[in-house]
Design a protein around this motif. Structure first.
Motif, mmCIF file in Angstrom:
data_model
loop_
_atom_site.group_PDB
_atom_site.id
_atom_site.type_symbol
_atom_site.label_atom_id
_atom_site.label_comp_id
_atom_site.label_asym_id
_atom_site.label_seq_id
_atom_site.Cartn_x
_atom_site.Cartn_y
_atom_site.Cartn_z
ATOM 1 N N TYR A 266 1.010 -1.238 -0.124
ATOM 2 C CA TYR A 266 -0.031 0.067 -0.137
ATOM 3 C C TYR A 266 1.101 1.374 0.019
ATOM 4 O O TYR A 266 0.785 2.108 -0.841
ATOM 5 C CB TYR A 266 -1.022 0.138 1.237
ATOM 6 N N LEU A 311 -10.549 3.146 3.697
ATOM 7 C CA LEU A 311 -9.901 1.837 3.424
ATOM 8 C C LEU A 311 -10.323 0.660 4.530
ATOM 9 O O LEU A 311 -10.855 0.863 5.566
ATOM 10 C CB LEU A 311 -8.308 2.326 3.961
ATOM 11 N N LEU A 317 -10.059 -1.510 -0.382
ATOM 12 C CA LEU A 317 -8.549 -1.352 -0.200
ATOM 13 C C LEU A 317 -7.995 -0.756 -1.551
ATOM 14 O O LEU A 317 -7.067 -0.021 -1.492
ATOM 15 C CB LEU A 317 -8.101 -2.787 0.103
ATOM 16 N N ALA A 320 -9.117 2.795 -1.942
ATOM 17 C CA ALA A 320 -8.147 3.809 -1.035
ATOM 18 C C ALA A 320 -6.468 4.035 -1.631
ATOM 19 O O ALA A 320 -6.030 4.859 -1.536
ATOM 20 C CB ALA A 320 -8.085 3.308 0.469
#
Length: 409
Positions: A266, A311, A317, A320
């Motif tokens: 991420y 998120l 996921l 975000a």
């Protein structure tokens, strides 16, 4: 006859800039490992909560509040390359203490807090000296190209370092991952030995009282409307970023149950965004102009920040992460264009003080954001910090509209 940019060799064929480029690239790659590993170490080994992780993040940047102004005045007095070498060696030693304490069974949050403070001080001195050295190595007419290369490389280090960090922590543990960062600082110091440096530009400031030099630097910055607009925008963005990122280990790993490599991936998406933005910055500025490029980029990317608080699991996921990519793209553009602009409008003998004063406020905002994230996470939960950061990020470009910076070529 003056030498034009077209007549000059490529930047990476210039030995001084090449060595600085490699030194920074290696150091930044290792730093991204610790960026992920230290908070994960606190969470997974020491059982730290949101408040402790927020404080850990804030301490390194709050150090700038105490040392920023004197550091700028001091760097303007001395040769900059030795400062960078010494800070690299000191930071390596500080990080070596972490795996040693872990092996001895004595690692504590108190030691991690001390490491954060010392690393913050070393990074401050290194960055002020490095940014003050660049104009003398490449010339002011090539600052945008040089900063585009440096920022893009830093973003590439974000991608490689953060994604690698998640895997390293999972394979060998966070303490040994920190050891990788320590070794990178020693490698950086070795490359810096090949960077030439002229003596300080002016001899007179060295004989002036430090207090008078500091005051002159502060007055210069706040007396320049372009620098003030860049400062306000950067302060808002730097306040928002830790609100959106500091508590990610708590949310992703601690609450949502993702493995550590997901956190690294991420964060690496942010590196991809910054890499894309910094790589495109020079071309965007040539087409739109520096000022117009900065405020248009802010306006166009503002809605993306509102995806980050959602998120969670599954498609959220990805949503975000997409918002994070767009925001860091804007950051890459601004880092190149605004850094080059600051260097271009600042005299050589004022570069250290301007840079340090700017960093005092910019990095101070990061520290405040980290503390605020920890406090909000403890009282109202992790997502409250994400929402506040998202809103601040969405409006952070507005100061450009009320400044002549938006008309800068």
């Amino acid at each position: 006859m003056s030498t034009t940019v077209m007549d000059q060799p490529p930047l990476l064929r210039m030995r001084g800039f090449r060595n600085l480029f490699v030194a920074r690239a290696v150091s930044e790659l290792g730093s991204q490992v610790s960026y992920v590993a230290l908070p994960l170490l606190a969470v997974t080994v020491l059982g730290a909560g949101a408040g402790e992780v927020g404080l850990l993040s804030a301490l390194g940047t709050i150090t700038v509040l105490a040392l920023g102004l004197p550091a700028g005045a001091w760097v303007d007095r001395v040769r900059r390359r030795p400062v960078m070498i010494v800070t690299d060696v000191v930071r390596a030693g500080v990080l070596f203490s972490v795996p040693l304490a872990w092996w001895a069974g004595s690692l504590s949050m108190g030691q991690l807090y001390a490491v954060a403070v010392l690393m913050g001080a070393g990074t401050l001195l290194f960055d002020v000296a490095s940014m003050s050295l660049v104009p003398g190595l490449v010339g002011r007419e090539r600052l945008t190209s040089a900063n585009s290369l440096l920022v893009a490389t830093g973003a590439g280090s974000d991608i490689a370092g953060r994604s690698t960090a998640g895997v390293l922590v999972q394979l060998i543990g966070a303490p040994l991952a920190v050891l990788v960062d320590a070794l990178s600082y020693l490698w950086s110091a070795a490359w810096l030995r090949g960077v030439p440096e002229p003596p300080p530009v002016a001899a007179s400031p060295a004989r002036e009282p430090v207090r008078r030099q500091i005051v002159a630097g502060v007055r210069f910055l706040f007396g320049n409307a372009v620098l003030v607009a860049a400062l306000i925008q950067g302060t808002l963005a730097n306040l928002a970023f830790p609100l959106c990122s500091v508590l990610l280990p708590v949310l992703l790993v601690g609450q949502l149950g993702y493995p550590e490599w997901v956190l690294g991936a991420y964060l690496a998406v942010g590196g991809l965004g910054a890499l894309a933005g910094s790589s495109a910055a020079h071309a965007i500025a040539r087409r739109l102009g520096t000022g117009r490029a900065t405020w248009l980029a802010g306006l166009a990317t503002a809605p993306a920040s509102l995806l980050i608080p959602f998120l969670g699991r599954g498609p959220w996921l990805w949503a975000a992460a997409a918002g994070w990519f767009v925001l860091t793209f804007r950051t890459g553009v601004n880092n190149v264009l605004l850094t080059s602009l600051r260097q271009r409008v600042t005299p050589d003998d004022m570069l250290g003080r301007m840079t340090a004063t700017m960093r005092l406020l910019l990095m101070g905002a990061v520290g405040v954001g980290g503390l605020l994230a920890g406090a909000l996470g403890e009282v109202w939960g992790v997502r409250s910090a994400l929402w506040l950061g998202a809103v601040i990020m969405a409006v952070s470009w507005v100061p450009f509209l009320f400044s002549r910076l938006r008309h800068e070529p």
